[in-house]
Design an enzyme around this catalytic site. Structure first.
Site, short mmCIF file in Angstrom:
data_model
loop_
_atom_site.label_atom_id
_atom_site.label_comp_id
_atom_site.label_asym_id
_atom_site.label_seq_id
_atom_site.Cartn_x
_atom_site.Cartn_y
_atom_site.Cartn_z
N HIS A 51 1.48 3.95 1.92
CA HIS A 51 2.03 4.73 3.04
C HIS A 51 3.56 4.82 2.97
CE1 HIS A 51 -1.82 4.19 5.66
NE2 HIS A 51 -1.91 5.19 4.83
N HIS A 74 0.84 -1.19 0.00
CA HIS A 74 0.00 0.00 0.00
C HIS A 74 0.88 1.24 0.00
CE1 HIS A 74 0.78 -0.46 4.31
NE2 HIS A 74 0.26 0.73 4.54
N HIS A 113 4.67 -4.62 10.91
CA HIS A 113 5.02 -3.91 12.15
C HIS A 113 5.12 -4.87 13.33
CE1 HIS A 113 4.54 0.31 10.77
NE2 HIS A 113 3.63 -0.21 9.95
N ASP A 172 -0.16 -3.77 6.37
CA ASP A 172 -0.79 -3.25 7.58
C ASP A 172 -2.25 -3.69 7.68
OD1 ASP A 172 1.59 -1.99 8.10
OD2 ASP A 172 0.85 0.05 7.78
N HIS A 191 -7.35 -0.68 5.73
CA HIS A 191 -6.31 0.25 6.19
C HIS A 191 -6.14 1.36 5.15
CE1 HIS A 191 -2.60 1.49 8.17
NE2 HIS A 191 -1.94 1.37 7.03
N ASP A 203 5.94 4.73 5.09
CA ASP A 203 6.81 3.78 5.79
C ASP A 203 6.88 2.43 5.06
OD1 ASP A 203 4.04 3.50 6.76
OD2 ASP A 203 4.82 2.03 8.19
N HIS A 204 6.16 2.32 3.93
CA HIS A 204 6.21 1.09 3.12
C HIS A 204 6.83 1.31 1.75
CE1 HIS A 204 3.52 -1.19 5.92
NE2 HIS A 204 3.37 0.05 6.34
#
Ligand code: ZN
Ligand code: FE
Length: 265
Positions: free
Chosen positions: A62, A60, A176, A138, A118, A64-65
């Site tokens: 975001h 996805h 995570h 996530d 998410h 942090d990905h």
């Protein structure tokens, strides 16, 4: 650290930021990375293990990905697989439900599931066979699930249902290390679940030894994760007792109340 292996493929756990895990799937020569939020630790792991990056897989949009993708592409101009329903500039191979990925450089075929909730376009990657793997970003976490930033509770229920339908032995590689905090919440909503008590002890021990709790398995999640167990009468009763739910509520209302409670637990 090698945490799982077939005769040919292994998965390296790469910690990043505070609590992210980036997954590097490799055969000793070539490697594919899942959700590289940061390039530095991936480049370091490739160097340390003498691997060449051959593919990037994204779940996805975001940061942090995906944050490490541009820098990885400077070193390795590889195909970038990702959700077709999200706008990610670097994606060259858009994927959705039913897509199949023949991972470049590796003897690895992955199936793609749409798992919105998410985010709206979130996808998951599944390897079948004797030791199934799930890379779920996530969506499903150890003992919990992702926050509903873009999707609805009904979408998340459907997405988690697809993941729960995978074989119980499927290794769950989520993005995570949230397991202990998720399990604290799980204990509050299902205090009499013995499998959950056992898991809390086992996962606490891992963290005390600085070991990841990820991957877990679909079987363990089904036995302990309240977001897969929201139809259990004991969970609804606990929500009612905590004044978070009216008696006789639907499963959808129960799941919604569970997710809301977790948000500020
Ligand atoms: Zn995310
Ligand atoms: Fe994340």
């Amino acid at each position: 650290m090698t945490i799982s292996a077939t005769p040919s493929l292994s998965i390296l756990t790469i910690p990043a930021f505070n609590d992210n895990y980036l997954w590097l799937i490799h055969d000793g020569v070539h490697a594919a990375v899942v959700d590289p939020g940061d390039a530095k630790p991936v480049l370091a792991a490739l160097k340390q293990h003498g691997l060449k990056l051959t593919a990037i897989l994204l779940t996805h949009h975001h940061a942090d990905h995906i944050g490490g993708v541009p820098e990885l592409l400077q070193h390795y101009p590889v195909p970038v697989f990702g959700p077709h329903k999200e706008t990610i500039a670097a994606v060259t191979r858009p994927l959705g439900e039913g897509s199949r990925v023949d991972v470049p450089g590796l003897d690895l075929k992955l199936a793609v599931l749409d798992v919105p909730g998410h985010t709206n376009g979130h996808i998951a990657y599944v390897r079948g066979g004797e030791q199934p793997w799930l890379f779920c970003g996530d969506t499903l976490f150890g003992g919990g699930c992702g926050r509903l930033f873009e999707g609805t509770p009904a979408q998340m229920i459907s997405s988690l249902g697809k993941l729960a339908a995978l074989p119980e032995a499927t290794l769950v590689y989520c993005a995570h290390e949230y397991t202990l905090s998720n399990l604290r919440f799980a204990r509050a909503v299902e205090p009499d679940n013995q499998a959950l008590k056992d898991r809390v002890a086992a996962e606490t021990d891992k963290r005390e030894h600085n070991l990841p709790t990820v991957p877990s398995t679909i079987g363990l999640e089904k036995a302990t994760n309240p977001f897969l167990r929201y139809r259990e009468p004991a969970i609804a009763q606990q929500l009612v007792a905590a004044d978070k739910l009216s008696p006789g509520a639907t499963p959808l209302a129960t799941f919604t109340a569970l997710r809301l409670w977790k948000n500020d637990f």
